[in-house]
Design a protein around this motif. Sequence first.
Motif, PDB file in Angstrom:
ATOM      1  N   UNK A 300      -0.228   0.381  -1.763  1.00  0.00           N
ATOM      2  CA  UNK A 300      -0.333   1.422  -0.742  1.00  0.00           C
ATOM      3  C   UNK A 300       0.513   2.650  -1.095  1.00  0.00           C
ATOM      4  N   UNK A 301       1.626   2.437  -1.775  1.00  0.00           N
ATOM      5  CA  UNK A 301       2.494   3.567  -2.120  1.00  0.00           C
ATOM      6  C   UNK A 301       1.827   4.536  -3.089  1.00  0.00           C
ATOM      7  N   UNK A 302       0.808   4.065  -3.783  1.00  0.00           N
ATOM      8  CA  UNK A 302       0.083   4.940  -4.714  1.00  0.00           C
ATOM      9  C   UNK A 302      -1.151   5.563  -4.080  1.00  0.00           C
ATOM     10  N   UNK A 303      -1.452   5.193  -2.860  1.00  0.00           N
ATOM     11  CA  UNK A 303      -2.641   5.700  -2.185  1.00  0.00           C
ATOM     12  C   UNK A 303      -2.311   7.031  -1.512  1.00  0.00           C
ATOM     13  N   UNK A 304      -2.660   8.110  -2.163  1.00  0.00           N
ATOM     14  CA  UNK A 304      -2.332   9.444  -1.645  1.00  0.00           C
ATOM     15  C   UNK A 304      -3.170   9.827  -0.432  1.00  0.00           C
ATOM     16  N   UNK A 305      -4.218   9.034  -0.146  1.00  0.00           N
ATOM     17  CA  UNK A 305      -5.010   9.278   1.062  1.00  0.00           C
ATOM     18  C   UNK A 305      -4.354   8.657   2.295  1.00  0.00           C
ATOM     19  N   UNK A 306      -3.450   7.720   2.070  1.00  0.00           N
ATOM     20  CA  UNK A 306      -2.770   7.050   3.174  1.00  0.00           C
ATOM     21  C   UNK A 306      -1.815   8.029   3.850  1.00  0.00           C
ATOM     22  N   UNK A 307      -1.800   8.069   5.183  1.00  0.00           N
ATOM     23  CA  UNK A 307      -0.871   8.984   5.865  1.00  0.00           C
ATOM     24  C   UNK A 307       0.566   8.763   5.407  1.00  0.00           C
ATOM     25  N   UNK A 308       1.304   9.855   5.294  1.00  0.00           N
ATOM     26  CA  UNK A 308       2.653   9.785   4.725  1.00  0.00           C
ATOM     27  C   UNK A 308       3.601   8.961   5.587  1.00  0.00           C
ATOM     28  N   UNK A 309       3.375   8.885   6.912  1.00  0.00           N
ATOM     29  CA  UNK A 309       4.299   8.121   7.740  1.00  0.00           C
ATOM     30  C   UNK A 309       4.213   6.628   7.430  1.00  0.00           C
ATOM     31  N   UNK A 310       3.051   6.152   6.955  1.00  0.00           N
ATOM     32  CA  UNK A 310       2.932   4.746   6.577  1.00  0.00           C
ATOM     33  C   UNK A 310       3.618   4.518   5.236  1.00  0.00           C
ATOM     34  N   UNK A 311       3.385   5.417   4.278  1.00  0.00           N
ATOM     35  CA  UNK A 311       4.047   5.276   2.977  1.00  0.00           C
ATOM     36  C   UNK A 311       5.558   5.422   3.111  1.00  0.00           C
ATOM     37  N   UNK A 312       6.000   6.304   4.002  1.00  0.00           N
ATOM     38  CA  UNK A 312       7.439   6.496   4.262  1.00  0.00           C
ATOM     39  C   UNK A 312       8.102   5.160   4.591  1.00  0.00           C
ATOM     40  N   UNK A 313       7.534   4.412   5.502  1.00  0.00           N
ATOM     41  CA  UNK A 313       8.107   3.121   5.875  1.00  0.00           C
ATOM     42  C   UNK A 313       7.981   2.120   4.732  1.00  0.00           C
ATOM     43  N   UNK A 314       6.865   2.156   4.012  1.00  0.00           N
ATOM     44  CA  UNK A 314       6.663   1.240   2.903  1.00  0.00           C
ATOM     45  C   UNK A 314       7.700   1.406   1.807  1.00  0.00           C
ATOM     46  N   UNK A 315       8.087   2.641   1.523  1.00  0.00           N
ATOM     47  CA  UNK A 315       9.106   2.878   0.496  1.00  0.00           C
ATOM     48  C   UNK A 315      10.415   2.191   0.864  1.00  0.00           C
ATOM     49  N   UNK A 316      10.738   2.158   2.142  1.00  0.00           N
ATOM     50  CA  UNK A 316      12.023   1.607   2.558  1.00  0.00           C
ATOM     51  C   UNK A 316      12.011   0.087   2.695  1.00  0.00           C
ATOM     52  N   UNK A 317      10.877  -0.499   3.115  1.00  0.00           N
ATOM     53  CA  UNK A 317      10.877  -1.942   3.423  1.00  0.00           C
ATOM     54  C   UNK A 317      10.058  -2.763   2.439  1.00  0.00           C
ATOM     55  N   UNK A 318       9.624  -2.139   1.346  1.00  0.00           N
ATOM     56  CA  UNK A 318       8.762  -2.856   0.408  1.00  0.00           C
ATOM     57  C   UNK A 318       9.357  -4.144  -0.129  1.00  0.00           C
ATOM     58  N   UNK A 319      10.665  -4.192  -0.299  1.00  0.00           N
ATOM     59  CA  UNK A 319      11.326  -5.406  -0.803  1.00  0.00           C
ATOM     60  C   UNK A 319      11.930  -6.245   0.318  1.00  0.00           C
TER      61      UNK A 319
END
Length: 456
Positions: A300-319
């Motif tokens: 999902x972090x590579x999906x540039x179509x995904x809204x940034x607020x979802x990727x924002x949270x993913x960057x922090x909680x991915x691990x």
Amino acid sequence: MLHKLLSWDDATEKRLEQIEEMQLSEAHSVLLQWEAEGLAKQDVYLLLALAAARWVNHTGPFIGHGTFNGGPVLRANSILSPRYRVLALLHMMAYVLDLLKHPNYGPYLMLERFALPEDPDTTLSHFIPDLESGEKPLLSEHRVAQLANQSLQRGRWLMLWAAMRQYPENEHRLLIVERAFELLDDSQGWRYAEAFYRAAIQYLGNRPQAGMANQVLSKWPGESCPEYTGAIDIHVCDALLAELMACEFGEESEILIDSYHQHTSAETMKEAMALASSSLLYSSGFDAHAVTGIHGVLDLLENQHLPSYIRHLGWAIGLSSSRTRRQKENRAAWIANNWKPTLVGRFELDQVVERTMHDSSGRDAATSAKQFLLSGGDPTQLTRALMEVSLSTSDPFDAIHNVKMLWGLLSQTTGSRWPQRSWIHLTAGTVVVAMSVNSSGLREDIKGQWEQMITE
């Protein structure tokens, strides 16, 4: 008014009835019939998932995303030989047919939805709070069904946001949504989206927990994301990897947020996250679940179509997955028993396979896989071989999950920007496959059907 079963066109209904009534021993004749009717393998995977959505209760806690695992397995078909594509499909059929007859998941029927007197904006504004209250699961299901019939894209982002918020509690909360979408994309099955949406929301609405996500967002509000620059800083990546491995569970998000504030590139952060997940698996000897959830976030972090607020949270909680927690809770044991590679020299692929088949510890198998890769071995060939081992020696649950794990590990290997470290991904996967080999081989009902199908 009598409630009616959620239903579709006559051809789909006929095939779903065949699945409901089918014994695995009949798979051969049914698949031949469907092939004659023009169904491709992706159509069969779609039908199996649709049958599971209709007849399996997805309120959990153990069903998870398993019924939609056909998505990753279907993608893995691209590197499997024809005979193993057949075996993978038989495993998926066995898995779904077992669930349809399991008293913990049924009998269940997905009925037609209620039409709600809400406009889409009201639905969107109330959806997350009501779902996460745990008190309105059926309302949430009807709402997402209505969204599926009004705006597939709005419903898609809403569900991924709900799922990402619950990911730290159980990574299956994300995977049931993400893998369902992949299967719908790959099979062009979006006309059936309502059933997939509702099954996923049943799972998300059962004992929802978003506490960690809320804590992270309170410390790091907004929707900013690290920028992709096209380059990786190996020294920064190495230091970040060491921090992520050494920290206690729950500290990963702070480390990743600090790395963002230090202007670490997206490539560097993502590489460190991927390496950390595989390194933990390699050291702990956990099962496939150790990395499959993290792979979902990394995708999902590579999906540039995904809204940034979802990727924002993913960057922090991915691990911050539950399996990361379980591995780190047992850190003392696997550090104390940490093993050093003892095998040296070049290993051919057949030697790696032989060790994987007969090494229940996974240690020698992993070392041979590492040497194979470091001496220039093809990671796709290794992935295919490991998939074939798992498909031919494991029960459906392990076979399906291992194929999905290996597909994700291959993606991390081929997409790595640090080739000197990328061997860790498939080497870790080799440990899992070796440890899950069943000495008695395939289940007899699967073996019989497979032999019959590949000899005709």
